[in-house]
Write an enzyme that holds these catalytic residues in place. Structure first.
Site, PDB file in Angstrom:
ATOM      1  N   ARG A  19       0.826  -1.214   0.000  1.00  0.00           N
ATOM      2  CA  ARG A  19       0.000   0.000   0.000  1.00  0.00           C
ATOM      3  C   ARG A  19       0.866   1.272   0.000  1.00  0.00           C
ATOM      4  NH1 ARG A  19      -3.699  -0.715   5.021  1.00  0.00           N
ATOM      5  NH2 ARG A  19      -1.734  -1.640   5.738  1.00  0.00           N
ATOM      6  N   ASN A  37      -6.552  -2.419   2.014  1.00  0.00           N
ATOM      7  CA  ASN A  37      -6.612  -3.867   2.148  1.00  0.00           C
ATOM      8  C   ASN A  37      -8.075  -4.273   2.190  1.00  0.00           C
ATOM      9  OD1 ASN A  37      -3.856  -4.293   2.262  1.00  0.00           O
ATOM     10  ND2 ASN A  37      -3.750  -4.209   4.490  1.00  0.00           N
TER      11      ASN A  37
END
Length: 755
Positions: A19, A37
């Site tokens: 990320r 996520n």
């Protein structure tokens, strides 16, 4: 490419800095949107004109520990509004994905660890997006701090600032901590730096310390202190099985062993396994590290705590699993005091809970190939592909020894870590906990299971939780060779060579030296090793000398038996009563199950040559036989013979054993052992070539614990290549019983597809 898209990324993309990487990339390209996520995946929403530049870099420039297995790009609905700029959004629940494995401390964190000016100087729990605990602290996906055992350590202001700073390498690093807000060491009533000093003082004085590691406790002592090592062995009830040694960097490993380029790459990898390496003459190690063996298991520091121990003590350390022989590695703090307390002189613990038990992985780099012997920390539970689709999730339950379990779903096999031998309640409980972890992580309740044929295995008994119509029984040796075939993506028919100790055959007898005409869904037996009785059943497994007596008095007959005079040396070491009892029970066929086992043949050869009469650990006789053979001339094989019987090609080892015993009278034992390895390799290649011609196959897949013998495996692979066959051996999946569950999963999926 549209200017608004949704991107779903699958693979090992959580816990590896994915990320933060997406955030940096999108910001660099001036794209708006967010990343989050979602279950076990990463979902990216993008808007802007440079999405075409973003997509190829999403995979080509991904973090080094990420593994992208799939990317789905779809248009973003107009109702999904995106704010200006790019952000990391809160995670959402969903179907499980791939759980990230634990990663060894990265070079950047090591530099901080020893930098007096850094605020994490000498902090044993520092980590970043590139390293640190993952699977061992994870309760459930998505991989966020709130889903880990770090949730009980609120971030201080300084750590929170790093966590939220896109320019910081700890941007969204879930295990982030520092001395002000993170876990702390403990030693009795002492905490922090003083606890480390107390433990090091005990180790420096020849003591034994139980250290709480990533996936369980480890027992540590000075690797040069013979007295400490023998006390450790006595406490663990582990009289001879090799102990792993922690070395200070590659330079330290080279002072202990021969380290080539491949071995150095393994040692310094993020997985950081124990690597089996040739022991260097004169290495500063006690003889009791690996008695009678030419190899030593070496690994480098995997955590900041290991780095600190090495820096304080300036010596190689024994670091072995914190357990008693036969039990699983201890992961619970209370169990550590009751189980390990009597063995050690103190416990260096900490207050970060271990939620999933993981032992150290073991690998070998030899004869030009790398292979895993034990798949655990650093590798598990990383998924591997399956050659066929998975119509429904299947839990493959493994076998009995070197146990693992595997969850198959969505075309992937999620291999759990090594849990040990299912021979006691503690290990069986560990197996159930590991299976529960896999199912919880992936939010799956599989209605199918795959299991071994042997009804006595605890894993097979566990299969009774499923209705009989939902159980898929897989023959042991078929699972071995299917595991190798699946790892290498083989889908066509192949020849399978399975050499191991024991597995129940489809005819109700014990197999162990098998040549199979195989597909993933089924197989035919084409060849085998001749059978010999195992006097006393499992007693013969524990005592190779007894197995040798089985060959002496009851080997399957194709000609003359082994003359007693050739076995005079063995008989001189065997008690007269044991000899007479074995001879009588073999003659009456009482409690002497017969087996076509390659493993038992290696045991018998080891005993006949005086190398090992009693196994103090599983496979010891074969290990000693390989050690004796290493470096010796094998220019000529021993005698051997093949026979056709009941439609099978059968290798008769009696001529081989007789020739070996005759040769041992005037040749070095090591030379005879080397010739034995060459002989078995020639036999295997000869039968495999016959099988390939009969089956019309070009691929040969090896499997079974005997192929942990790197000398034999190298000879077999070379011989098959010379015969014009494509020979495959396990690399990422152990060829011993640690790979059985993966093979079961592959077979189950093939059958469920109706193939």
């Amino acid at each position: 490419m549209g200017s608004r898209v949704r991107i779903d990324v699958r693979g090992t993309v959580q816990g590896v800095g994915f990320r933060p990487f997406v955030h940096r990339l999108a910001t660099e390209l001036g794209l708006d949107g967010d990343v989050r996520n979602a279950g076990g995946c990463v979902v990216i929403r993008l808007a802007g004109n440079r999405i075409g530049d973003f997509l190829p870099r999403l995979t080509s420039s991904a973090p080094p520990n990420a593994s992208v297995t799939g990317v789905d790009v779809t248009g973003l609905p107009s109702r999904d509004r995106l704010a200006r700029g790019f952000r990391i959004a809160p995670s959402t629940a969903g179907q499980g994905g791939e759980v990230p494995p634990d990663l060894a401390t990265c070079p950047d964190c090591v530099r901080e660890l020893f930098d007096p000016a850094d605020r994490r100087h000498r902090y044993p729990f520092l980590s970043c997006t590139a390293c640190g605990p993952r699977a061992t602290i994870l309760r459930r996906l998505p991989y966020d701090r709130a889903s880990t055992s770090m949730r009980s350590f609120p971030l201080c202001a300084a750590c929170a600032a790093e966590y939220q700073d896109p320019a910081d390498r700890r941007f969204h690093a879930e295990p982030i901590a520092c001395p002000d807000c993170g876990p702390r060491l403990s030693w009795s009533a002492t905490r922090g730096e003083n606890a480390l000093a107390a433990a090091c003082a005990v180790l420096a004085d020849g003591g034994i310390v139980a250290v709480k590691g990533l996936g369980g406790y480890q027992l540590v002592c000075d690797a040069a202190d013979e007295s400490a090592i023998q006390r450790l062995r006595q406490g663990k009830a582990r009289p001879a099985k090799p102990l792993a040694v922690l070395a200070d960097g590659v330079a330290g490993a080279r002072r202990l062993s021969a380290v080539d380029k491949k071995a150095a790459e393994l040692l310094t990898s993020a997985e950081a396994p124990i690597v089996l390496l040739p022991r260097r003459p004169g290495a500063p190690l006690a003889e009791g590290i690996a008695p009678g063996l030419a190899e030593v298991g070496v690994f480098l520091a995997t955590t900041p705590l290991h780095h600190l121990l090495l820096a304080e003590l300036s010596r190689p350390l024994v670091v072995t699993s914190g357990n008693r022989s036969g039990g699983p590695i201890v992961a619970d703090d209370a169990d550590a005091f009751t189980t390990l307390g009597p063995i050690c002189d103190g416990i260096l613990g900490h207050d970060r809970p271990i939620w999933s038990r993981y032992d150290d992985s073991v690998a070998r780099a030899k004869h030009g190939r790398t292979s895993l012997v034990r798949r655990a920390r650093g590798y598990a539970p990383t998924a591997l592909p399956l050659p066929f689709a998975t119509p429904e999730p299947v839990l493959a339950l493994g076998a009995q020894l070197k146990h693992t379990c595997t969850l198959a779903r969505d075309g992937l096999a999620h291999l759990g870590p090594h849990t040990g031998d299912l021979e006691n309640a503690e290990t069986f409980t560990a197996f159930k906990r590991t299976a529960g972890d896999l199912l919880r992580w992936h939010r799956t309740a599989p209605e199918w299971c795959a299991h071994d044929l042997h009804p006595g295995y605890l894993s097979t008994q566990y299969a009774r939780r499923w209705p009989e119509s939902r159980r898929i029984a897989v023959q042991h040796h078929h699972a071995h060779v299917a595991a190798t075939a699946a790892e290498h993506g083989v889908t066509e028919p192949f020849v399978g060579i399975a050499l191991d100790g024991l597995g129940l055959g489809t005819d109700g007898t014990f197999w162990g030296g098998e040549v199979l005409l195989a597909r993933h869904q089924d197989f035919q037996r084409f060849g085998r090793f001749a059978t010999a009785p195992m006097p006393g059943g499992t007693a013969a497994v524990r005592r190779p000398a007894r197995m040798a007596l089985g060959y002496l008095y009851g080997a399957e007959s194709f000609g003359s038996p082994i003359p007693e005079r050739l076995a005079a040396a063995l008989l001189s070491r065997v008690d007269d009563q044991e000899r007479s009892v074995v001879r009588a029970t073999v003659a009456r066929n009482f409690n002497c199950p017969r087996a076509s086992s390659a493993g038992r043949l290696f045991d018998a050869m080891s005993a006949f040559l005086g190398l090992c009469d009693d196994n103090s650990y599983e496979g010891e006789a074969a290990v000693r036989l390989e050690a004796a053979a290493t470096g010796h001339d094998a220019s000529a094989p021993l005698d051997w013979a093949l026979h056709e019987q009941d439609g099978l090609w059968v290798y008769d080892p009696v001529p081989t054993l007789c020739d070996a015993l005759r040769s041992a009278s005037d040749s070095p034992v090591g030379e005879v052992a080397a010739r034995f390895h060459r002989t078995v390799a020639e036999v295997v290649v000869a039968i495999a070539a016959k099988a390939a011609a009969a089956w019309g196959a070009e691929v040969v897949c090896l499997g079974g614990g005997v192929f942990q013998n790197s000398l034999l495996t190298a000879r077999v692979l070379a011989g098959l290549a010379r015969a014009g066959l494509r020979a495959l051996a396990g690399e990422r999946v152990p060829m011993n019983d640690g790979g059985i569950s993966y093979g079961q999963a592959a077979v189950a999926c093939a059958r469920m597809n109706g193939r």
